[in-house]
Scaffold this motif. Sequence first.
Motif, short mmCIF file in Angstrom:
data_model
loop_
_atom_site.label_atom_id
_atom_site.label_comp_id
_atom_site.label_asym_id
_atom_site.label_seq_id
_atom_site.Cartn_x
_atom_site.Cartn_y
_atom_site.Cartn_z
N ASP A 44 34.58 -31.44 -16.21
CA ASP A 44 35.15 -31.95 -14.96
C ASP A 44 36.53 -32.52 -15.23
OD1 ASP A 44 33.05 -31.32 -13.23
OD2 ASP A 44 31.95 -33.12 -13.79
N ARG A 67 36.28 -22.09 -7.14
CA ARG A 67 35.93 -22.68 -5.85
C ARG A 67 34.50 -22.37 -5.43
NH1 ARG A 67 41.47 -21.91 -2.35
NH2 ARG A 67 42.43 -23.86 -3.05
N ARG A 69 31.98 -22.22 -7.46
CA ARG A 69 31.10 -23.05 -8.28
C ARG A 69 31.33 -24.55 -8.12
NH1 ARG A 69 29.52 -20.24 -13.03
NH2 ARG A 69 28.17 -22.01 -13.45
N LYS A 70 32.54 -24.96 -7.83
CA LYS A 70 32.88 -26.38 -7.72
C LYS A 70 33.75 -26.58 -6.51
CE LYS A 70 32.92 -27.70 -12.56
NZ LYS A 70 33.65 -28.45 -13.58
N LYS A 71 33.57 -27.69 -5.82
CA LYS A 71 34.49 -28.03 -4.74
C LYS A 71 35.80 -28.48 -5.37
CE LYS A 71 31.06 -29.58 -1.44
NZ LYS A 71 30.56 -30.69 -0.62
N PRO A 72 36.96 -28.06 -4.78
CA PRO A 72 38.24 -28.49 -5.35
C PRO A 72 38.41 -30.00 -5.29
CG PRO A 72 38.56 -26.75 -3.73
CD PRO A 72 37.13 -27.13 -3.70
N GLU A 74 36.71 -33.85 -3.12
CA GLU A 74 36.02 -34.54 -2.04
C GLU A 74 37.08 -35.39 -1.36
OE1 GLU A 74 32.89 -34.22 -1.11
OE2 GLU A 74 32.27 -32.91 -2.75
#
Length: 95
Positions: A44, A67, A69-72, A74
């Motif tokens: 991360d 994108r 797999r992971k949110k850019p 929050e």
Amino acid sequence: MRLLIVEDEPDLLSSLSEALREDGYAVDEASDGEDGLAKALRCDYDAIVLDVMLPGMSGFAALERLRVRKKPFELPELLARIRALIRRAAGKATR
């Protein structure tokens, strides 16, 4: 802060990494899109500097897959980081 730099030009990658490390950042490096994507999925990072024209996989393709797999970001985290950057730029950073 931990950063990932994905850049295929060795001199630019080295210069960016060195400058950011001297500024106190933990920096990981990747020289192609596939390696950059693999590292980004394993760790991360607080920020990723991603070249768009990379061998193996373009920066755009790596970003698209990342994108999924992971949110850019929050929104509350983004707002907190913006406030921290503004305070730091104004010389009012608190620890």
